[in-house]
Design an enzyme around this catalytic site. Structure first.
Site, PDB file in Angstrom:
ATOM      1  N   SER A 195       5.499  -5.822  95.869  1.00 22.45           N
ATOM      2  CA  SER A 195       6.190  -4.731  95.178  1.00 22.45           C
ATOM      3  C   SER A 195       7.018  -5.237  94.004  1.00 22.45           C
ATOM      4  CB  SER A 195       7.087  -3.981  96.162  1.00 22.45           C
ATOM      5  OG  SER A 195       7.876  -3.012  95.499  1.00 22.45           O
ATOM      6  N   GLN A 252       9.897 -18.464 102.568  1.00 21.94           N
ATOM      7  CA  GLN A 252      10.273 -18.987 101.250  1.00 21.94           C
ATOM      8  C   GLN A 252      10.618 -20.469 101.297  1.00 21.94           C
ATOM      9  OE1 GLN A 252      13.309 -17.049  98.984  1.00 21.94           O
ATOM     10  NE2 GLN A 252      12.202 -15.099  98.813  1.00 21.94           N
ATOM     11  N   HIS A 298      16.925 -12.083  95.912  1.00 20.06           N
ATOM     12  CA  HIS A 298      17.778 -11.917  97.096  1.00 20.06           C
ATOM     13  C   HIS A 298      18.274 -13.301  97.479  1.00 20.06           C
ATOM     14  CE1 HIS A 298      19.476 -10.534 100.786  1.00 20.06           C
ATOM     15  NE2 HIS A 298      18.514 -10.987 101.567  1.00 20.06           N
ATOM     16  N   GLU A 320      15.116  16.716 108.491  1.00 17.07           N
ATOM     17  CA  GLU A 320      16.060  17.253 107.514  1.00 17.07           C
ATOM     18  C   GLU A 320      17.003  16.189 106.935  1.00 17.07           C
ATOM     19  OE1 GLU A 320      18.018  20.836 108.671  1.00 17.07           O
ATOM     20  OE2 GLU A 320      16.159  21.788 109.335  1.00 17.07           O
ATOM     21  N   SER A 344      26.089  24.560 103.583  1.00 15.63           N
ATOM     22  CA  SER A 344      26.918  25.712 103.941  1.00 15.63           C
ATOM     23  C   SER A 344      28.329  25.269 104.310  1.00 15.63           C
ATOM     24  CB  SER A 344      26.296  26.452 105.124  1.00 15.63           C
ATOM     25  OG  SER A 344      26.403  25.664 106.301  1.00 15.63           O
TER      26      SER A 344
END
EC number: 1.1.1.86
Length: 340
Positions: free
Chosen positions: A27, A86, A108, A231, A252
């Site tokens: 990625s 690594q 990182h 949700e 709400s």
């Protein structure tokens, strides 16, 4: 105050005559290689012989070679492979090529922070960490923008490590948005803490516990799934756009009142104490030691944890319900597959 840097403070010309090796083409590797090449820099990608990504690199019009060859050719070597592995990759294929004056870069800080990679004194060691997944780094760059990034210098042998890292960030497009200066320790410790306490560990445990509570109380698992997992994206998207205040503006008044009154009952003093202990384990290196040992031992606990969650009722219900919702672009992981 945070130190922020932008396009006009970065000089891409610093890298014009410095060949760059991107190690890995996942990625982030894909985004780094293509963005830097599009910025006019001399990029090659280092892969293992026989890598499935070899053809993808060639299709992207980039130079591809073995890791060792890429490291020998390059002045700047950016390692973008998974944390675990690594250190061996560095020792076997990269370290022999790290001559004085070269630069070793990371996205990182795990292996530097916890001593798994110990670079020689004569080289620069820096980090450029875009705060977005690779596909978004590439997408936003192509659109003419950039994603924010963190930038750090662990070792400045040449006196220009920070300026070169800033130029690299510009090549990615990150200085269009702004880059924030940090340290390897701060980036690594906060990244791991966020993953464990909120993004992965905290949220996963909260969702499962809430789902189990409703089902044990006699509610339908399907309804519990919608309320406790499905949700969640709606709320996270509001956080992402405008923070807590925008979320509360959007829900709400009943939901907002429940937020204020119930939230402190979930995050108690005991929870905060657990968070502090998790942070202490990260800072001391205890977490890293445990994770490294787990990998050396063949990952027995890791695989058991993964299998247990694959079999959790919320996953079984979720697979069924997501078939009703093609608009969510359902994704299922095949047995044996896993992330980086």
């Amino acid at each position: 105050m945070a130190e922020l840097y932008y396009d006009n403070q970065a000089d891409l010309n610093r890298l014009k005559n410095k060949p760059i090796a991107i190690i890995g083409f996942g990625s982030q590797g894909h985004a780094h290689a293509r963005n830097l090449a599009d910025s006019g820099l001399d990029v090659r990608v280092g892969l293992y012989p026989g890598s499935k990504s070899w053809a993808k690199v060639e299709a992207a019009g980039l130079k591809v070679m073995t890791v060792a060859e890429a490291a020998r050719e390059a002045q700047i070597v950016m390692i973008l492979t998974p944390d675990i592995g690594q250190a061996d990759l560095y020792r076997e294929h990269i370290a022999p090529a790290m001559e004085p004056g070269k630069t070793l870069m990371f996205a990182h800080g795990f292996n530097i922070r916890f001593g798994q990679i110990i670079p020689p004194q004569g080289i620069d060691v820096s980090m450029v960490a875009p705060k977005a997944p690779g596909h978004r780094v590439r997408e936003v760059f192509v659109q003419g923008g950039g994603v924010p990034a963190l930038i750090a210098v662990e070792q400045d042998a040449t006196g220009g490590a920070f300026e070169d890292a800033l130029a690299y960030a510009k090549g990615l497009g990150c200085t269009r948005a702004g880059v924030l200066r940090t340290t390897f320790a701060e980036e690594t410790e906060t990244d791991l803490f966020g993953e464990q306490v909120v993004l992965c560990g905290g949220v996963s445990a909260l969702v499962k516990a809430a789902f189990e509570t409703l089902v044990e109380a006699g509610y339908q698992p399907e309804v519990a799934y919608f309320e406790c997992m499905h949700e969640l994206k709606l709320i996270v998207d509001l956080f992402y756009q405008g923070g807590l205040n925008y979320m509360r503006y959007s829900v709400s008044d009943t939901a907002e009142w429940g937020d204020y009154t119930a939230g402190p009952k979930i995050i108690t003093d005991q929870t905060r104490a657990a968070m502090r202990q998790i942070l202490a384990d990260i800072q001391s290196g205890a977490f890293a030691e445990d994770w490294i040992d787990e990998n050396h031992n063949g990952r027995p606990r890791f695989n058991a944890y993964r299998q247990a969650d694959i079999n959790h009722p919320i996953e079984q219900i979720g697979r069924e319900l997501r078939r009703m919702m093609p608009f969510v672009n359902p994704r299922e992981v095949k047995p044996g597959e896993g992330g980086a």
